[in-house]
Design an enzyme around this catalytic site. Structure first.
Site, PDB file in Angstrom:
ATOM      1  N   CYS A   1      -0.216   0.663   4.112  1.00  0.00           N
ATOM      2  CA  CYS A   1      -0.430  -0.759   4.408  1.00  0.00           C
ATOM      3  C   CYS A   1       0.880  -1.526   4.300  1.00  0.00           C
ATOM      4  O   CYS A   1       1.230  -2.312   5.187  1.00  0.00           O
ATOM      5  CB  CYS A   1      -1.484  -1.324   3.446  1.00  0.00           C
ATOM      6  SG  CYS A   1      -1.990  -3.007   3.811  1.00  0.00           S
TER       7      CYS A   1
ATOM      8  N   CYS B   1       0.622 -10.138  -1.857  1.00  0.00           N
ATOM      9  CA  CYS B   1      -0.588 -10.300  -1.058  1.00  0.00           C
ATOM     10  C   CYS B   1      -1.809 -10.454  -1.975  1.00  0.00           C
ATOM     11  O   CYS B   1      -1.851  -9.877  -3.068  1.00  0.00           O
ATOM     12  CB  CYS B   1      -0.799  -9.080  -0.167  1.00  0.00           C
ATOM     13  SG  CYS B   1       0.471  -8.849   1.088  1.00  0.00           S
TER      14      CYS B   1
ATOM     15  N   CYS C   1       6.977  -2.492  -2.646  1.00  0.00           N
ATOM     16  CA  CYS C   1       6.438  -2.471  -1.288  1.00  0.00           C
ATOM     17  C   CYS C   1       7.091  -1.397  -0.430  1.00  0.00           C
ATOM     18  O   CYS C   1       6.578  -1.052   0.625  1.00  0.00           O
ATOM     19  CB  CYS C   1       6.732  -3.784  -0.571  1.00  0.00           C
ATOM     20  SG  CYS C   1       6.372  -5.251  -1.458  1.00  0.00           S
TER      21      CYS C   1
HETATM   22 FE1  SF4 Z   1      -1.020  -4.304   2.147  1.00  0.00          FE
HETATM   23 FE2  SF4 Z   1       0.155  -6.508   1.186  1.00  0.00          FE
HETATM   24 FE3  SF4 Z   1      -1.118  -4.897  -0.454  1.00  0.00          FE
HETATM   25 FE4  SF4 Z   1       1.174  -4.069   0.672  1.00  0.00          FE
HETATM   26  S1  SF4 Z   1       0.961  -5.752  -0.793  1.00  0.00           S
HETATM   27  S2  SF4 Z   1      -0.727  -2.887   0.394  1.00  0.00           S
HETATM   28  S3  SF4 Z   1       1.032  -5.122   2.669  1.00  0.00           S
HETATM   29  S4  SF4 Z   1      -2.056  -6.048   1.227  1.00  0.00           S
END
Ligand code: SF4
Length: 249
Positions: free
Chosen positions: A120, A203, A229
């Protein structure tokens, strides 16, 4: 993505040593002068990011600012984004993933952030940033060394193995309390969620509040080993000495 040939490892190390411990406004002014239109500042409106927007905005530095808009940011973050643009009279550009959330769900399954958060993040953060940095020589981040063990060896200036360009980290030597003091002193807007137990905000599905005494980043991807990330790879080991003046200013 070839970086300007003048940015050899030796030159990067020399500038990293020279700029260690220097104030972020000096580092940002240096970066703007060195890279011009070839540099981008990517922010997610954490406290550190707001601090750098304040410097760029107040000093009118010609640095393009972007946000990786995953479509999953908190409403408070979107509101802060607009507030920062208005206060400083700047544009902070949105960078979107190739897939909408619906198309991602159709191709990879619903709630990919639960089944495969690395994938993701790769789709919604890393690939869009890669696209935004195409043709650039350098990018600016808000990371601090004491945020995670993987950031402990980052330098003010370094070569970024992930994106193949120069990375500038003006706040790398700062501590959380330095950032808090700066925001207060300069009346910089920040995310109201910080006061509700969210020291680190990403997020919505992957950010939870932290209890007093918990690691400030423990609310990110809670319950998983994941701490990044994928935007900030651990830097390669360095062999050159740090200057002594590394205290935050
Ligand atoms: Fe997805 Fe955002 Fe979570 Fe990363 S931080 S897994 S981009 S929802």
């Amino acid at each position: 993505m070839p970086v300007d040939a003048r940015w050899t490892s030796t030159e990067i190390a020399r500038e990293a040593g020279r700029l260690e411990g220097r104030p972020p406004d000096e580092i940002l002014a240096w970066a703007a002068a060195q890279f011009g239109a070839g540099i981008v500042f990517a922010t997610g409106f954490g406290a550190e990011g707001c601090l750098l927007v304040d410097i760029i905005g107040r000093h009118r530095l010609p640095i393009r600012m972007i946000v990786l808009d995953t479509g999953l940011l908190f409403p408070e973050t979107y509101e802060l984004w607009r507030q920062m643009e208005t206060k400083y009279g700047v544009a902070i550009h949105a960078v979107h993933p190739a897939l909408t959330l619906d198309r991602q769900a159709a191709q990879y399954g619903a709630r990919l952030w639960e089944s495969d958060p690395d994938e993701c993040c790769a789709l919604r953060k890393v690939a869009p940033l890669q696209q935004a940095l195409r043709g650039k020589d350098a990018w600016i981040t808000s990371i601090r060394r004491d945020q995670t063990h993987t950031r402990a060896s980052n330098r003010v200036v370094e070569r970024d193995a992930t994106f193949g360009l120069v990375k500038v980290n003006p706040l790398v030597a700062w501590r959380a309390e330095d950032v808090t003091a700066y925001l207060k002193e300069h009346d910089v807007p920040s995310n109201p969620l910080h006061a509700e137990g969210y020291p680190s905000i990403g997020c919505m599905p992957c950010t939870s509040p932290v209890a007093p005494g918990e690691d400030p980043r423990s609310g990110r991807w809670r319950g998983r080993v994941k701490t990044e990330c994928g935007l900030h790879a651990r830097p390669a080991a360095t062999t050159f000495p740090l200057n002594d003046n590394r205290g935050a200013q």
